[in-house]
Scaffold this motif. Structure first.
Motif, PDB file in Angstrom:
ATOM      1  N   LEU A  76     -14.082   6.165  -6.396  1.00 45.17           N
ATOM      2  CA  LEU A  76     -13.264   5.229  -7.171  1.00 45.17           C
ATOM      3  C   LEU A  76     -13.126   5.773  -8.584  1.00 45.17           C
ATOM      4  O   LEU A  76     -14.139   6.058  -9.253  1.00 45.17           O
ATOM      5  CB  LEU A  76     -13.919   3.849  -7.227  1.00 45.17           C
ATOM      6  N   LEU A  79     -15.548  -3.356  -5.985  1.00 41.65           N
ATOM      7  CA  LEU A  79     -14.758  -3.113  -7.200  1.00 41.65           C
ATOM      8  C   LEU A  79     -15.453  -3.878  -8.320  1.00 41.65           C
ATOM      9  O   LEU A  79     -15.243  -5.081  -8.490  1.00 41.65           O
ATOM     10  CB  LEU A  79     -13.319  -3.593  -7.000  1.00 41.65           C
ATOM     11  N   TYR A 117      -7.811   0.915 -10.332  1.00 40.33           N
ATOM     12  CA  TYR A 117      -8.636   1.874  -9.611  1.00 40.33           C
ATOM     13  C   TYR A 117      -7.764   2.788  -8.760  1.00 40.33           C
ATOM     14  O   TYR A 117      -6.795   2.336  -8.143  1.00 40.33           O
ATOM     15  CB  TYR A 117      -9.613   1.156  -8.672  1.00 40.33           C
TER      16      TYR A 117
END
Length: 842
Positions: free
Chosen positions: A786, A811, A817
């Motif tokens: 990520l 996340l 992202y």
């Protein structure tokens, strides 16, 4: 008369001061002013004439003067105290290393140059002084440590400024018999010689020994009768000549350096390459192992396992790269010697570069050093970042922040650069053993107890000494250039002890922007000539002999110093060396540094100024980016990058003038504040500079960082891979060969269920399918990556069987992202995740 021969009558030391000779051959005196005073007081003129060299003093001083000194009770008393301190230092067993690193393997440290003292001019600037300071603190801390370098018998060069202010170079042949070093000898009493093949010829090398406290420096010297006239010049000049000379010098340093260690039976379990100049030591170490029966790849793994590489500059000129045909000329026999191919050996150093409009493969010393080590570092936090980005092409598919180059921020040897007056003052508030605890930040809080008057008095004495030194040097320069009586008399008015004095001294590379101060001449004139609050500047520095733009900067400053409005208030000194550096860092009120960010890897001169209470006024680059805390100096410009260098220079010059006029000058001239107990804001800044910089940027802290972060882990890793005839190294080499062979046949496919938007903490499922092409699943790392801004997060995917992998990937925070999937090979025992150099993205 008819001369039938000559004889030199050497003075004899009276027994009561008989150990002055022993002390003269140990550079312990170079950071011990009381020891230096013993030699200076024998004959101050000889001391000055021969660059403060105690060995030369003892050779030149009269027998009568030695007899007088031996009869002087006060002199003998000082001698006795110095020798007692020297003995205590040399015999100390409970050192930092004995208590904190008892398992440390002996360290072999290789550097092209060493700045230990001005009497041994085998250094050009910061890199050499840093290496010399590293040696001094390795001694202070009690490390098992041996340094290896080159003995350049014409040194770097002596800088002369002519009538027009243009730099000229003079090369003086060193008289090795009058320097504080000695040739090494075998157990049988013969001088040590090692031999190295360079091209088609054998070059013979004498090995000298230099004692630096408890450790020694071995210096290689090709200027011996066994060599041809050309080969004797290989150790003539530091950084002289063309690429052909330099690659030969690098063979000498690396290959002959290892052979010198072996000839003297010096143990080494960790090897530290200080810059890429030393990279070829890996060749000789691999050759030793191949001759012992290992294959090339196993030998390379074994050698790299305990080797550290320190890179010092992001400037291309500081990273040597050679055309393959030149390398063939001097290393052409090495592939056969190492039982490998030219392609494989040169591949370890390959960097494709744009030369004359064409991309060509080159042999990069930096790339080779990175390939032949399993640990690497830059010399400040920002330089570590710059280096990772600069060399990330070696790790195709990796993000810059993952590149295995760390950082150890440089330091400086406090006792070499802190004046005796300041040391005496610090000793009134710091613990008795403070010089052995320099890195302890809490200890330095006691500096708060020093009064404004105490600091001001000591700093005024140091400034007066510096001004006297500046005037003396200017008078010598003017006399040599044929100046008239009026100009010589005017020297007495150069600089004022009552004016704010700013120092700038360093190598005159153009990116260091020595002339930035003059960008707005009218404004500078107003600042310098303010009758109530005057400001004055002292410059010094050398340009490389081939660097005409750098020389032009020197000339511009010289010409500016001759203008009526700046005469006596802006000064540039010739022949910047460690002697000039000490006087400046001890005598100025502020240290100025304005390189073009981010090209200053570290810098150390400003640290030395702050040891003496001079705050820094510097661009937030190198060490100052970490050192500045808002109370201990001032920044120039902003922490940002510029596409246009002109815009950058304009912005930084404007910041320099604004800060100087509106903050620094008013603070320096402000009276003490009643509500601060009679203390001034200026003195408080001085205290903060000493408190914060002295411990954090001490060389002791730097060497401790190297020990804990690199030397100890390499000690352990080196022993592990070398055990059992390099069994683990053989397994890793074999595994890498297999994986690299199979890698083109692997495949990776990935999918992810990504919503258009998500909340912080929400998870997304990422899946992958792998064809391992025979590589064991346990030896593949499959992961989601990520990326958010410049930062990446790696989340391993779990094997589900049949080549399937998946994971719920969180996340963590808000923002945009990018999500990707990749795999890379790994086994236990690698130094880092990217060691195999293979990454495959889906």
């Amino acid at each position: 008369m008819n001369v039938i021969g000559q004889v030199t009558v050497l003075p004899q030391l009276p027994s009561v001061i008989g150990r002055l000779s022993e002390l003269a051959y140990n550079l312990y005196w170079s950071w011990t002013p009381q020891a230096q005073d013993l030699y200076r007081d024998l004959d101050a003129a000889i001391w000055e004439r021969f660059q403060h060299n105690p060995v030369r003093v003892l050779l030149e001083v009269s027998q009568e003067r030695l007899t007088q000194a031996a009869a002087d009770a006060e002199y003998v008393d000082r001698y006795t105290r110095v020798m007692a301190d020297f003995d205590a230092y040399m015999q100390k067993r409970d050192t930092w290393a004995s208590g904190h690193a008892p398992g440390l393997a002996p360290v072999a440290y290789f550097s092209m140059e060493y700045g230990l003292h001005e009497s041994l001019p085998i250094y050009s600037g910061g890199l050499g002084v840093l290496a010399g300071d590293h040696c001094k603190s390795a001694s202070d801390l009690g490390l098992p440590f041996t340094a290896v370098g080159m003995l350049f018998h014409q040194g770097y060069f002596r800088q002369l400024l002519n009538k027009e202010g243009w730099q000229e170079e003079a090369y003086d042949e060193l008289d090795l018999t009058t320097l504080p070093l000695r040739p090494t000898h075998t157990a049988g009493g013969e001088e040590v010689r090692v031999k190295v093949q360079i091209g088609e010829r054998d070059v013979h090398v004498r090995v000298w020994e230099l004692a630096v406290g408890r450790i020694r420096v071995l210096l290689l010297d090709a200027n011996v009768p066994e060599n041809s006239e050309e080969d004797r010049k290989l150790t003539a000049r530091l950084y002289g000549g063309n690429q052909e000379l330099r690659i030969q010098q690098y063979v000498l340093l690396g290959v002959a350096g290892i052979r010198a260690l072996r000839a003297l039976n010096v143990p080494a379990g960790v090897y530290h390459m200080n810059e890429g100049h030393a990279a070829l030591l890996g060749l000789e170490r691999v050759r030793e192992l191949v001759e012992g029966g290992l294959d090339f790849r196993t030998a390379t793994e074994t050698v790299a396992s305990n080797t550290l590489f320190t890179t010092h500059t992001p400037v291309p000129a500081g990273n040597d790269a050679f055309a393959y045909d030149l390398v063939d000329r001097y290393l052409g026999q090495w592939p056969a010697r190492l039982h490998t191919s030219r392609e494989e050996l040169y591949g370890l150093a390959r960097q494709d570069q744009l030369w004359d409009g064409h991309w060509v493969p080159t042999f990069s010393m930096t790339v080779f050093a990175l390939s032949m080590s399993r640990a690497a570092n830059g010399v400040s936090e920002l330089h570590g970042q710059v280096s990772r980005d600069m060399w990330k092409f070696l790790y195709e598919g990796a993000e810059a922040e993952e590149v295995p180059i760390g950082h150890v921020t440089n330091g400086a040897h406090n006792l070499t650069f802190t004046s005796q007056a300041m040391r005496d003052l610090l000793g009134t508030v710091l613990p008795q053993d403070w010089t052995e605890r320099l890195q302890e930040e809490e200890m330095w809080q006691a500096v708060e107890e020093l009064s404004d008057t105490q600091l001001a008095d000591v700093q005024l004495d140091m400034k007066r000494e510096m001004i006297a030194f500046v005037r003396r040097r200017l008078r010598e320069q003017l006399t040599r250039n044929g100046a008239g009586a009026a100009d010589l008399a005017a020297v007495e008015g150069v600089l004022s002890e009552n004016a704010l004095t700013i120092g700038f001294a360093r190598r005159f590379a153009t990116y260091k922007r020595a002339t930035l101060l003059f960008r707005d001449r009218a404004r500078l004139s107003r600042i310098v000539n303010d009758p109530a609050r005057p400001v004055q500047f002292v410059f010094a520095g050398k340009a490389h002999p081939a660097d005409n733009p750098g020389k032009a900067f020197i000339q511009e400053i010289y010409r500016m110093s001759q203008e009526p409005e700046f005469r006596g208030k802006i000064v540039i000194l010739e022949n910047y060396d460690m002697n000039v550096a000490r006087h400046l860092v001890q005598g100025v009120d502020i240290w100025l540094n304005n390189p073009r960010r981010p090209l200053e890897a570290s810098g150390t001169s400003g640290m030395k100024a702050s040891f003496n209470g001079a705050p820094n006024f510097s661009v937030l680059d190198g060490w100052w980016r970490e050192g500045y805390d808002g109370t201990n100096g001032w920044p120039i410009g902003e922490e940002r990058e510029y596409a246009d260098l002109n815009v950058q220079d304009d912005a930084d010059a404007y910041s320099l003038y604004q800060t100087l006029e509106n903050q620094i000058v008013p603070l320096y001239y402000a009276p003490p504040q009643a509500d601060a107990g009679g203390r001034s804001g200026w003195a408080q800044t001085v205290r903060r500079a000493i408190q914060t910089v002295s411990p954090r940027f001490s060389m002791q802290r730097q060497v401790i960082d190297y020990v804990q972060g690199y030397y100890l882990p390499l000690t352990e890793r080196g022993a592990l891979l070398a055990a059992g005839g390099s069994q683990r190294a053989r397994e890793i080499a074999s595994w890498k060969s297999w994986v690299r062979q199979q890698w083109p046949h692997t495949s990776l496919h990935a999918a992810a269920q990504l919503p258009a938007t998500a909340r912080p903490g929400e998870k997304v499922e990422v899946q992958a399918t792998v064809n391992p092409a025979g590589i064991k699943p346990g030896e593949l790392r499959v992961e989601a990556v990520l990326k958010r801004g410049d930062h990446i997060t790696r989340v391993p995917l779990e094997a589900q069987g049949d080549g399937k992998y998946s994971a719920q990937v969180p996340l963590e925070d808000s923002g945009l992202y990018s999500v990707g999937v990749r795999m890379l090979p790994e086994i236990e025992g690698l130094s880092n995740d990217l060691e195999a150099g293979l990454i495959k993205w889906a």
